[in-house]
Motif scaffolding. Structure first.
Motif, mmCIF file in Angstrom:
data_model
loop_
_atom_site.group_PDB
_atom_site.id
_atom_site.type_symbol
_atom_site.label_atom_id
_atom_site.label_comp_id
_atom_site.label_asym_id
_atom_site.label_seq_id
_atom_site.Cartn_x
_atom_site.Cartn_y
_atom_site.Cartn_z
ATOM 1 N N SER A 154 0.827 -1.202 0.000
ATOM 2 C CA SER A 154 0.000 0.000 0.000
ATOM 3 C C SER A 154 0.861 1.252 0.000
ATOM 4 O O SER A 154 2.064 1.209 0.291
ATOM 5 C CB SER A 154 -0.907 0.004 1.233
ATOM 6 N N GLU A 155 0.223 2.397 -0.291
ATOM 7 C CA GLU A 155 0.967 3.664 -0.287
ATOM 8 C C GLU A 155 1.499 3.972 1.111
ATOM 9 O O GLU A 155 2.605 4.496 1.268
ATOM 10 C CB GLU A 155 0.052 4.794 -0.764
ATOM 11 N N GLN A 156 0.700 3.642 2.138
ATOM 12 C CA GLN A 156 1.166 3.893 3.504
ATOM 13 C C GLN A 156 2.388 3.046 3.826
ATOM 14 O O GLN A 156 3.354 3.541 4.412
ATOM 15 C CB GLN A 156 0.052 3.587 4.502
ATOM 16 N N ASP A 157 2.360 1.769 3.419
ATOM 17 C CA ASP A 157 3.505 0.896 3.665
ATOM 18 C C ASP A 157 4.731 1.400 2.911
ATOM 19 O O ASP A 157 5.857 1.340 3.427
ATOM 20 C CB ASP A 157 3.193 -0.539 3.252
ATOM 21 N N GLU B 129 5.401 4.508 2.158
ATOM 22 C CA GLU B 129 5.934 5.691 2.838
ATOM 23 C C GLU B 129 6.683 5.291 4.096
ATOM 24 O O GLU B 129 7.736 5.853 4.413
ATOM 25 C CB GLU B 129 4.819 6.660 3.205
ATOM 26 N N ILE B 130 6.182 4.311 4.822
ATOM 27 C CA ILE B 130 6.859 3.853 6.042
ATOM 28 C C ILE B 130 8.268 3.366 5.702
ATOM 29 O O ILE B 130 9.240 3.716 6.378
ATOM 30 C CB ILE B 130 6.050 2.742 6.720
ATOM 31 N N GLU B 131 8.386 2.571 4.650
ATOM 32 C CA GLU B 131 9.702 2.065 4.251
ATOM 33 C C GLU B 131 10.608 3.200 3.793
ATOM 34 O O GLU B 131 11.821 3.188 4.068
ATOM 35 C CB GLU B 131 9.548 1.022 3.147
ATOM 36 N N GLN B 132 10.042 4.184 3.096
ATOM 37 C CA GLN B 132 10.850 5.328 2.650
ATOM 38 C C GLN B 132 11.362 6.136 3.837
ATOM 39 O O GLN B 132 12.507 6.589 3.847
ATOM 40 C CB GLN B 132 10.019 6.222 1.726
ATOM 41 N N LEU B 133 10.523 6.314 4.846
ATOM 42 C CA LEU B 133 10.942 7.061 6.028
ATOM 43 C C LEU B 133 12.004 6.299 6.812
ATOM 44 O O LEU B 133 12.960 6.883 7.318
ATOM 45 C CB LEU B 133 9.735 7.363 6.918
ATOM 46 N N LYS B 134 11.848 4.986 6.924
ATOM 47 C CA LYS B 134 12.856 4.182 7.608
ATOM 48 C C LYS B 134 14.207 4.261 6.909
ATOM 49 O O LYS B 134 15.261 4.311 7.548
ATOM 50 C CB LYS B 134 12.408 2.725 7.679
ATOM 51 N N ALA B 135 14.169 4.278 5.573
ATOM 52 C CA ALA B 135 15.413 4.311 4.807
ATOM 53 C C ALA B 135 15.992 5.720 4.697
ATOM 54 O O ALA B 135 17.204 5.887 4.558
ATOM 55 C CB ALA B 135 15.174 3.744 3.406
ATOM 56 N N GLY B 136 15.135 6.722 4.783
ATOM 57 C CA GLY B 136 15.578 8.083 4.477
ATOM 58 C C GLY B 136 15.879 8.971 5.652
ATOM 59 O O GLY B 136 16.429 10.071 5.491
ATOM 60 N N VAL B 137 15.545 8.534 6.886
ATOM 61 C CA VAL B 137 15.771 9.370 8.065
ATOM 62 C C VAL B 137 16.755 8.669 9.001
ATOM 63 O O VAL B 137 16.552 7.519 9.377
ATOM 64 C CB VAL B 137 14.455 9.659 8.816
ATOM 65 N N SER B 138 17.807 9.370 9.359
ATOM 66 C CA SER B 138 18.802 8.828 10.287
ATOM 67 C C SER B 138 18.380 9.090 11.725
ATOM 68 O O SER B 138 17.930 10.191 12.071
ATOM 69 C CB SER B 138 20.168 9.472 10.037
ATOM 70 N N CYS B 139 18.541 8.071 12.577
ATOM 71 C CA CYS B 139 18.242 8.249 13.998
ATOM 72 C C CYS B 139 19.145 9.324 14.606
ATOM 73 O O CYS B 139 18.730 10.071 15.497
ATOM 74 C CB CYS B 139 18.425 6.932 14.746
ATOM 75 N N ALA B 140 20.387 9.429 14.113
ATOM 76 C CA ALA B 140 21.300 10.456 14.610
ATOM 77 C C ALA B 140 20.789 11.846 14.264
ATOM 78 O O ALA B 140 20.839 12.773 15.078
ATOM 79 C CB ALA B 140 22.693 10.233 14.034
ATOM 80 N N THR B 141 20.280 12.008 13.051
ATOM 81 C CA THR B 141 19.723 13.294 12.642
ATOM 82 C C THR B 141 18.550 13.675 13.523
ATOM 83 O O THR B 141 18.406 14.826 13.949
ATOM 84 C CB THR B 141 19.278 13.241 11.172
ATOM 85 N N LEU B 142 17.691 12.701 13.815
ATOM 86 C CA LEU B 142 16.520 12.976 14.649
ATOM 87 C C LEU B 142 16.937 13.456 16.037
ATOM 88 O O LEU B 142 16.385 14.421 16.570
ATOM 89 C CB LEU B 142 15.648 11.722 14.761
#
Length: 314
Positions: free
Chosen positions: A2-5, A7-20
């Motif tokens: 799904s589109e939601q799934d 986006e979830i995968e894109q966010l997991k791959a695209g956002v660093s925990c260190a950056t957050l």
């Protein structure tokens, strides 16, 4: 998918925990001395630690069982945030690199090329009057008798520039890493694994294990207790890595074989210390071993502070 799934995968791959941590919660500061290319340690004040691993895609709390991905981290930082709110927040961080310096990422790789046992063997044994000996005696207030015992057990050696190196070994006696201290300097060997620093109080059967957060605190407690012959004085160099948990688990199995077995949490008198003691208590309870938590006396923060207060350093 799904589109939601997606986006979830894109966010997991695209956002660093260190950056957050750097952008969303700027009170978290990178501990450069204790960070490696694969393991970035962030601290908030004196009582909280978070480790970022898996190239920024994972994190864990060494003082609890909390860990996960970027979604669990954002909700760990803001427990009241809904899943939808987390998605909206994370969209603003996609593709933003962490700000930690490149030196953290490259400096450790060179050090890790030398095997840890070889690095240890290159160090001279602790000797009376050496820079490391004077640091431990004059700056840390440790008595000569404790240093002689540590030298006899090959638990401490001479590091560069007057530093003292404290060895970590697993339950089989295999050297896994080195805790390094000197003046305001502290570090842990690149490429090494944290298990336990160990100083037996005597040669007989050990029915008591006292766990501190640093090797110097463990030695300080041993000095204050007169190096009890029934006690193993141990230290984890902060946190609970898998190797540390395994080493403690083996010790707890040994303690559980007799009714006198006792695990003692000799932690710092702060938030991190209390959380640390609570985890040790949980491990002891699961193993069926008696537990005791002790704190430095007189409102002092750690056991080396207590030792130096009792015997002031000239």
């Amino acid at each position: 998918m799904s589109e939601q799934d997606q986006e979830i995968e894109q966010l997991k791959a695209g956002v660093s925990c260190a950056t957050l941590l750097e952008r969303l919660a700027p009170v978290w500061q990178l501990d450069r001395a204790e960070s490696t290319r694969r393991s970035l340690k962030y601290r908030r004040g004196a009582g909280e630690i978070l480790i970022v691993n898996h190239n920024g895609h994972g994190w864990w709390d060494p003082l609890s069982d909390c860990k996960g991905d970027i979604f669990s981290l954002v909700r760990h930082l803001d427990p009241g945030l809904s899943f939808g709110g987390a998605c909206r927040l994370l969209r603003d961080f996609v593709g933003i690199a962490p700000a930690f310096p490149e030196a953290v990422r490259t400096r450790r790789v060179r050090g890790s090329q030398v095997p840890i046992p070889e690095r240890w063997e290159r160090c001279r044994p602790l000797s009376r009057g050496s820079p490391a000996w004077r640091f431990l005696i004059e700056k840390r207030g440790l008595p000569e008798s404790i240093l002689v015992a540590a030298r006899a057990g090959d638990a401490v050696r001479e590091g560069p520039r007057g530093s003292a190196w404290f060895v970590h070994r697993d339950g089989a006696g295999v050297l896994t890493g080195i805790e390094m201290r000197g003046g305001d300097y502290r570090n842990f060997s690149a490429g090494g694994g944290k298990t336990l620093f160990r100083l037996p109080g005597g040669p007989g059967r050990l029915s008591r294990v006292a766990v501190s957060e640093s090797a110097i605190d463990a030695l300080s407690l041993a000095a204050m207790e007169g190096a009890r012959p029934d006690t193993l004085y141990a230290a984890t160099a902060g946190g609970m890595r898998p190797g540390t948990v395994a080493a403690l688990g083996q010790l707890l199995q040994d303690l559980a074989t007799g009714p006198a077995g006792l695990l003692v949490a000799a932690t710092d008198a702060d938030t991190a210390g209390r959380r640390y003691a609570a985890r040790l208590e949980h491990m002891a309870t699961e193993a069926g071993v008696r537990f005791q938590a002790i704190l430095p006396p007189d409102g002092l923060n750690d056991w080396n502070d207590a030792l130096r207060a009792r015997t002031p350093v000239p």
